[in-house]
Enzyme design. Structure first.
Site, PDB file in Angstrom:
ATOM      1  N   ASP A   1       0.844  -1.195   0.000  1.00  0.00           N
ATOM      2  CA  ASP A   1       0.000   0.000   0.000  1.00  0.00           C
ATOM      3  C   ASP A   1       0.881   1.247   0.000  1.00  0.00           C
ATOM      4  O   ASP A   1       1.973   1.257   0.570  1.00  0.00           O
ATOM      5  CB  ASP A   1      -0.882   0.038   1.251  1.00  0.00           C
ATOM      6  CG  ASP A   1      -1.883  -1.105   1.307  1.00  0.00           C
ATOM      7  OD1 ASP A   1      -2.208  -1.658   0.228  1.00  0.00           O
ATOM      8  OD2 ASP A   1      -2.329  -1.439   2.408  1.00  0.00           O
TER       9      ASP A   1
ATOM     10  N   ASP B   1      -0.840  -2.519  -4.292  1.00  0.00           N
ATOM     11  CA  ASP B   1      -2.135  -2.985  -3.786  1.00  0.00           C
ATOM     12  C   ASP B   1      -3.056  -1.770  -3.666  1.00  0.00           C
ATOM     13  O   ASP B   1      -3.474  -1.213  -4.670  1.00  0.00           O
ATOM     14  CB  ASP B   1      -1.940  -3.712  -2.464  1.00  0.00           C
ATOM     15  CG  ASP B   1      -3.189  -4.468  -2.018  1.00  0.00           C
ATOM     16  OD1 ASP B   1      -4.124  -4.594  -2.827  1.00  0.00           O
ATOM     17  OD2 ASP B   1      -3.228  -4.926  -0.876  1.00  0.00           O
TER      18      ASP B   1
ATOM     19  N   ASP C   1      -5.386   2.682   2.231  1.00  0.00           N
ATOM     20  CA  ASP C   1      -6.277   1.751   2.920  1.00  0.00           C
ATOM     21  C   ASP C   1      -6.382   2.097   4.400  1.00  0.00           C
ATOM     22  O   ASP C   1      -5.373   2.408   5.049  1.00  0.00           O
ATOM     23  CB  ASP C   1      -5.778   0.318   2.759  1.00  0.00           C
ATOM     24  CG  ASP C   1      -5.988  -0.235   1.352  1.00  0.00           C
ATOM     25  OD1 ASP C   1      -6.562   0.491   0.515  1.00  0.00           O
ATOM     26  OD2 ASP C   1      -5.590  -1.388   1.109  1.00  0.00           O
TER      27      ASP C   1
ATOM     28  N   ARG D   1     -13.179   0.947  -5.487  1.00  0.00           N
ATOM     29  CA  ARG D   1     -12.861   1.291  -4.097  1.00  0.00           C
ATOM     30  C   ARG D   1     -12.630   2.793  -3.933  1.00  0.00           C
ATOM     31  O   ARG D   1     -11.555   3.233  -3.532  1.00  0.00           O
ATOM     32  CB  ARG D   1     -11.647   0.519  -3.596  1.00  0.00           C
ATOM     33  CG  ARG D   1     -11.791  -0.975  -3.710  1.00  0.00           C
ATOM     34  CD  ARG D   1     -10.606  -1.681  -3.073  1.00  0.00           C
ATOM     35  NE  ARG D   1     -10.660  -3.120  -3.278  1.00  0.00           N
ATOM     36  CZ  ARG D   1      -9.750  -3.980  -2.873  1.00  0.00           C
ATOM     37  NH1 ARG D   1      -8.685  -3.553  -2.228  1.00  0.00           N
ATOM     38  NH2 ARG D   1      -9.890  -5.264  -3.101  1.00  0.00           N
TER      39      ARG D   1
END
Length: 337
Positions: free
Chosen positions: A152, A174, A178, A231
């Site tokens: 991330d 990724d 997050d 997302r």
């Protein structure tokens, strides 16, 4: 952070960022130099960029729970190497860390509590690895570019009172940004994310209700989701999660997903070329609740709503949804404050 929703489409390449300056939030003030961070609800950082705009006030969930001030009035230190950056941001003392130039790190490097990390000018960049805000409180990350992370670009877990602001994020491995595992009281603002598939995950997994129920309260405002495929965010458990005044352009799969008992308020956003702007459920995750109001649609679908969302506890002001594209493309990203 891995997830059970597959990638579905290739993403378009980045477009040129407009250079004109639009109107922003009404709560702004002039700041100068590299001085102290103010209290939450006021302008909360000194000018670290080009000086074209004053830093907007902190808005949203990060103003709650005592507020978010980062390193506060600690004397700023400028870092130009990975070792200096890691040492400063992992110190147990409050710190204001100015990042100059491009710094290459490896893996996920921890950020400790009471830190402000901000880029100098428009080109300050962290590449190769990411920042792990874990078991921390009171952190501000501002005016930085993130590229080519091995995991991330930013991961937030078991942390509270975090403000992620005026970032340019792309080409990660990724997730770009997050937030998970019991984190709470977080604001994500003026981020330009692009050239990436899985953008911003909120909530670790469907079976993490024990840690996450009653937490994961995040505000996303004035961000530019620029061809990020999915997302934007994908939400579990958090209620209310507030998604307002964001610009969604050319999003291939979906914008916002509310799952696993989440409650998401989607308001005053500008959706352009987004077939699926928001929906309930995602992959194997059960449906959450989502309320949408006052959004502006251009060549976009109507979205799916359902259920109710808890009330927003903080003060905020929505820009007119039809103006959000010009505001956000002018102000999101680096070098604008």
């Amino acid at each position: 952070m891995q997830d059970n929703a597959p990638a579905r489409h290739r993403i378009p390449r980045r477009r040129t960022l407009p250079l004109t300056i639009g109107a922003g939030l009404t709560a702004v003030a002039l700041v100068a130099g590299m001085g102290a961070v103010a209290n939450a609800g006021e302008v909360s950082q000194a000018n670290a960029g080009t000086g074209t705009l004053a830093a907007p006030a902190l808005v949203g969930w990060a103003t709650q729970n005592g507020g978010t001030t980062g390193g506060g009035s600690a004397a700023p230190v400028t870092v130009t190497t990975a070792s200096a950056l890691i040492s400063a941001m992992q110190s147990s003392s409050a710190a204001v860390i100015n990042v100059s130039g491009t710094i290459t790190i490896s893996g996920m490097q921890k950020v400790a509590s009471n830190k402000t990390i901000r880029g100098v000018g428009a080109n300050a960049t962290i590449t190769g690895g990411g920042l792990n805000i874990a078991n921390a409180r009171n952190v501000i990350i501002q005016n930085l570019n993130f590229r080519n992370a091995s995991d991330d670009s930013i991961n937030v877990q078991y942390s509270t009172n975090v403000w992620l602001d005026h970032l340019d994020m792309a080409e990660g491995y990724d997730g770009l940004l997050d937030i998970k595992r019991s984190s709470d009281f977080i604001t994500v603002s003026y981020v330009h994310s692009h050239d990436h598939d899985k953008n911003m995950l909120l909530g670790h997994s469907d079976d993490n209700a024990g840690e996450d129920t009653g937490r994961l309260r995040v505000t996303y405002h004035h961000n530019w989701f620029d061809g990020t495929n999915q997302r934007n965010p994908r939400v579990r458990f958090g209620n209310p999660v507030h998604v307002f005044n964001n610009y969604y352009s050319n999003v291939g799969s979906y914008g916002v997903a509310s799952t696993e008992n989440a409650g998401v308020l989607v308001e005053c956003n500008y959706f352009e070329n987004v077939e699926d702007p928001y929906h309930l459920g995602e992959g194997s995750s059960d449906e959450g609740s989502l309320v949408a109001r006052n959004n502006h649609m251009v060549n976009s679908g109507s979205g799916q709503t359902g259920g109710s969302v808890a009330s927003i506890p903080y003060s905020y002001s929505c820009d007119a949804a039809s103006s959000v594209k010009s505001i956000v493309t002018a102000q999101a990203g680096t070098g604008k404050i």
